[in-house]
Design an enzyme around this catalytic site. Structure first.
Site, PDB file in Angstrom:
ATOM      1  CD  GLU A 152      38.322  35.197  40.129  1.00 23.17           C
ATOM      2  OE1 GLU A 152      38.421  34.314  40.976  1.00 23.17           O
ATOM      3  OE2 GLU A 152      39.119  35.928  39.984  1.00 23.17           O
ATOM      4  CG  HIS A 155      36.816  39.408  43.608  1.00 24.24           C
ATOM      5  ND1 HIS A 155      37.876  39.966  43.909  1.00 24.24           N
ATOM      6  CD2 HIS A 155      36.929  39.266  42.099  1.00 24.24           C
ATOM      7  CE1 HIS A 155      38.973  40.177  42.864  1.00 24.24           C
ATOM      8  NE2 HIS A 155      38.405  39.655  41.877  1.00 24.24           N
ATOM      9  CG  HIS A 183      38.930  43.801  39.267  1.00 22.87           C
ATOM     10  ND1 HIS A 183      39.069  43.340  37.953  1.00 22.87           N
ATOM     11  CD2 HIS A 183      38.767  42.663  40.191  1.00 22.87           C
ATOM     12  CE1 HIS A 183      38.935  41.932  37.962  1.00 22.87           C
ATOM     13  NE2 HIS A 183      38.698  41.562  39.273  1.00 22.87           N
ATOM     14  CE1 TYR A 215      32.616  54.555  62.475  1.00 19.99           C
ATOM     15  CE2 TYR A 215      34.383  56.212  62.037  1.00 19.99           C
ATOM     16  CZ  TYR A 215      33.144  55.888  62.565  1.00 19.99           C
ATOM     17  OH  TYR A 215      32.504  56.920  63.478  1.00 19.99           O
ATOM     18  CG  HIS A 240      42.864  39.573  41.193  1.00 19.17           C
ATOM     19  ND1 HIS A 240      42.903  38.123  41.060  1.00 19.17           N
ATOM     20  CD2 HIS A 240      41.538  40.131  40.839  1.00 19.17           C
ATOM     21  CE1 HIS A 240      41.796  37.961  40.685  1.00 19.17           C
ATOM     22  NE2 HIS A 240      41.012  39.105  40.300  1.00 19.17           N
TER      23      HIS A 240
END
Length: 213
Positions: free
Chosen positions: A74, A93, A95, A120, A160
């Site tokens: 990635e 990134h 999951h 926030y 994803h």
């Protein structure tokens, strides 16, 4: 912050997120800019729970792998974010469960898939657009990130998970944690209905604290 401190910070922040269930196995990746103009990235198929300062991947300013273990597939997505946002010093990134679940829902608004539940969320993220599904590492994913990055601090990859930027790695992690918490709140409130911030309240936050993308 010098290179060794950045490496230690990446290992520490990653371990903290792993212990709190923000990622599992070899899922997710982190990166940050290095003072010399290159980048530090988590290696491919590495676990947030067991990173090592010695084996973190180092890329040069052009994105070429120069040392450490092989970088995550990635990496092109991270580099696409950085190239569009010189103000961004860290990219996360994940999951993470709530955001990944959100990314699988039908009928999401592609321009902004989470309502302004808390100040926030508005202050740290602003809006959360959705990128259509591409397999992990697909060049089209990096292209989509590059398209959205100039106007957004975060985006959700369909089926994803999220990609989030920040002024530095610590800031990006804080943004990611706020975003995951917002998604968790969204699912908690969904069966009951929710009161969100109105347009005037959102505008006030942008005026007082600076507009997030």
């Amino acid at each position: 912050m010098h290179d060794i401190a950045l490496r230690e910070q990446m290992v520490s922040l990653a371990h903290s997120m792993f212990m709190r269930g923000y990622c599992s196995g070899g899922a997710g990746n982190l990166s940050c800019r290095l003072p010399g103009g290159g980048f530090l990235l988590t290696p491919t198929n590495s676990s947030f729970g067991s990173l090592s300062v010695e084996t973190l991947s180092e890329l040069d300013a052009g994105g070429n792998w120069v040392s450490g273990d092989k970088p995550s597939k990635e990496s092109v997505m991270h580099l696409a974010f950085y190239r569009q946002r010189p103000d961004v010093g860290g990219v996360v990134h994940l999951h993470s469960p709530s955001l990944t679940a959100l990314s699988c829902l039908p009928g999401l608004d592609p321009k902004d898939c989470l309502p302004p539940i808390t100040p926030y969320f508005v202050m740290r993220v602003g809006k959360l657009p959705v990128i259509p599904y591409h397999r992990p590492g697909h060049p089209g994913l990096a292209d989509a990130v590059a398209t959205l990055a100039p106007d957004h601090n975060a985006m959700l990859l369909a089926n994803h998970g999220p990609v989030i930027g920040g002024a530095n790695l610590r800031d990006a992690v804080f943004n990611a944690e706020e975003l995951e918490d917002t998604a968790r709140l969204y699912f908690t409130l969904l069966p009951h209905g929710m009161v969100t911030l109105n347009e005037e309240q959102v505008t006030e936050l942008h005026t007082v604290f600076g507009r997030k993308q």
